[in-house]
Write a protein that holds these residues in place. Sequence first.
Motif, PDB file in Angstrom:
ATOM      1  N   ALA A 172     -44.437  20.079  -0.890  1.00  0.00           N
ATOM      2  CA  ALA A 172     -42.935  19.631  -0.732  1.00  0.00           C
ATOM      3  C   ALA A 172     -42.154  18.550  -1.570  1.00  0.00           C
ATOM      4  O   ALA A 172     -41.126  18.443  -2.243  1.00  0.00           O
ATOM      5  CB  ALA A 172     -42.663  19.415   0.665  1.00  0.00           C
ATOM      6  N   THR A 173     -43.327  17.505  -1.629  1.00  0.00           N
ATOM      7  CA  THR A 173     -42.711  16.214  -2.264  1.00  0.00           C
ATOM      8  C   THR A 173     -42.589  16.539  -4.019  1.00  0.00           C
ATOM      9  O   THR A 173     -41.862  16.358  -4.679  1.00  0.00           O
ATOM     10  CB  THR A 173     -43.675  15.088  -2.362  1.00  0.00           C
ATOM     11  N   ALA A 174     -43.534  17.367  -4.377  1.00  0.00           N
ATOM     12  CA  ALA A 174     -43.593  17.937  -5.604  1.00  0.00           C
ATOM     13  C   ALA A 174     -42.368  18.744  -6.164  1.00  0.00           C
ATOM     14  O   ALA A 174     -41.822  18.517  -7.125  1.00  0.00           O
ATOM     15  CB  ALA A 174     -44.995  18.576  -6.063  1.00  0.00           C
ATOM     16  N   VAL A 175     -42.209  19.622  -4.994  1.00  0.00           N
ATOM     17  CA  VAL A 175     -40.905  20.470  -5.398  1.00  0.00           C
ATOM     18  C   VAL A 175     -39.612  19.620  -5.506  1.00  0.00           C
ATOM     19  O   VAL A 175     -39.080  19.843  -6.228  1.00  0.00           O
ATOM     20  CB  VAL A 175     -40.900  21.721  -4.267  1.00  0.00           C
ATOM     21  N   THR A 176     -39.677  18.675  -4.588  1.00  0.00           N
ATOM     22  CA  THR A 176     -38.319  17.715  -4.540  1.00  0.00           C
ATOM     23  C   THR A 176     -38.279  17.047  -5.528  1.00  0.00           C
ATOM     24  O   THR A 176     -36.976  16.784  -6.333  1.00  0.00           O
ATOM     25  CB  THR A 176     -38.499  17.012  -3.099  1.00  0.00           C
ATOM     26  N   ALA A 177     -39.354  16.671  -6.243  1.00  0.00           N
ATOM     27  CA  ALA A 177     -39.262  16.014  -7.734  1.00  0.00           C
ATOM     28  C   ALA A 177     -38.701  16.641  -8.696  1.00  0.00           C
ATOM     29  O   ALA A 177     -37.900  16.011  -9.324  1.00  0.00           O
ATOM     30  CB  ALA A 177     -40.783  15.297  -8.014  1.00  0.00           C
ATOM     31  N   VAL A 178     -39.083  17.777  -8.728  1.00  0.00           N
ATOM     32  CA  VAL A 178     -38.530  18.943  -9.658  1.00  0.00           C
ATOM     33  C   VAL A 178     -37.113  19.022  -9.552  1.00  0.00           C
ATOM     34  O   VAL A 178     -36.336  18.870 -10.699  1.00  0.00           O
ATOM     35  CB  VAL A 178     -39.592  20.113  -9.890  1.00  0.00           C
ATOM     36  N   LEU A 179     -36.743  19.284  -8.372  1.00  0.00           N
ATOM     37  CA  LEU A 179     -35.310  19.671  -8.099  1.00  0.00           C
ATOM     38  C   LEU A 179     -34.338  18.396  -8.190  1.00  0.00           C
ATOM     39  O   LEU A 179     -33.327  18.519  -8.655  1.00  0.00           O
ATOM     40  CB  LEU A 179     -35.064  19.940  -6.506  1.00  0.00           C
ATOM     41  N   SER A 180     -34.674  17.130  -8.001  1.00  0.00           N
ATOM     42  CA  SER A 180     -34.157  15.945  -8.108  1.00  0.00           C
ATOM     43  C   SER A 180     -34.146  15.558  -9.748  1.00  0.00           C
ATOM     44  O   SER A 180     -33.434  14.784  -9.936  1.00  0.00           O
ATOM     45  CB  SER A 180     -34.819  14.920  -7.317  1.00  0.00           C
ATOM     46  N   GLY A 181     -34.801  16.262 -10.401  1.00  0.00           N
ATOM     47  CA  GLY A 181     -34.764  15.735 -11.889  1.00  0.00           C
ATOM     48  C   GLY A 181     -36.044  14.620 -12.113  1.00  0.00           C
ATOM     49  O   GLY A 181     -36.081  14.205 -13.523  1.00  0.00           O
ATOM     50  N   GLN A 182     -36.982  14.225 -11.168  1.00  0.00           N
ATOM     51  CA  GLN A 182     -38.055  13.401 -11.562  1.00  0.00           C
ATOM     52  C   GLN A 182     -38.830  13.917 -12.397  1.00  0.00           C
ATOM     53  O   GLN A 182     -39.743  13.027 -13.209  1.00  0.00           O
ATOM     54  CB  GLN A 182     -38.291  13.000 -10.301  1.00  0.00           C
TER      55      GLN A 182
END
Length: 267
Positions: A172-182
């Motif tokens: 979940a954190t990895a997916v969020t990182a991509v979605l946020s542009g990190q």
Amino acid sequence: MNLKKIAGMVFVAASCAMALQPAVADTLDDVKAAGKLRVAIDLGLPPFGLLDQNQQPAGSDIEAAKLLAQDLGVELEVVRTTTPNRIPFLLTNKADVIISTLSITEERMKVIDFSKPYSVLAQAVAAPQDAKIKDYADLKDQKVASVRGSQGDAILSANTKDAKIMKFDDDATAVTAVLSGQADILANSTAVIQTLKDKAPDRHFEIKFLMKNYALGVGLRKGNPEFKAFLDDWAQKNFQNGKLNAIYKSHLNVDLPADLMDMAPAK
């Protein structure tokens, strides 16, 4: 008392002791006698295992478990578990088998037995549609999100030294990182990549290349040769007749590998 008489008495005593010991039943016999198959499944791993909108178990592993119970002629009992508890649940007899994205590995084979593969867990690299990425060389200087200690992370790290690999603690954190542009790119299972695509359809994420397929097997306790033989035959038969492929394709939109039955355990 002479040695022949002593030896005779020892033999008789040993024979009686063996006769008094209960025969160890194969799990196959226990399942048929109980009229149900208890299957350990993690319902937090869509699209393999999840709860649907009615809070009922769903996913490709659930459908595979239903097919197995049907072929055994018994009812299915889903035993909810978590990924770390899959094997402990089996070894403590809380479940008869595991059908829960359990990769067949040499290390796990020291503890439990596996059927022939019934499915795969594919590890891939995904990025926006317009990203020019075809292989590991194209990841140079790119920010790639992966999950620390995962199979995908191990493959990625072994095949590229030039990528900026950003390691996160969970999917979940990895997916969020991509979605946020990190991060710009995700290296993970095709199932997690599908989650990424579903969360941001306007971003047009797609699989750029496949890193590796891991064979998934039905996990069972050691010392059950009849049950293992049944499960091996079940996997082979339902792969050949297309039922397992139909289940996999309906959830992941791709076919199972043609060499599924010949895939070797992961090291």
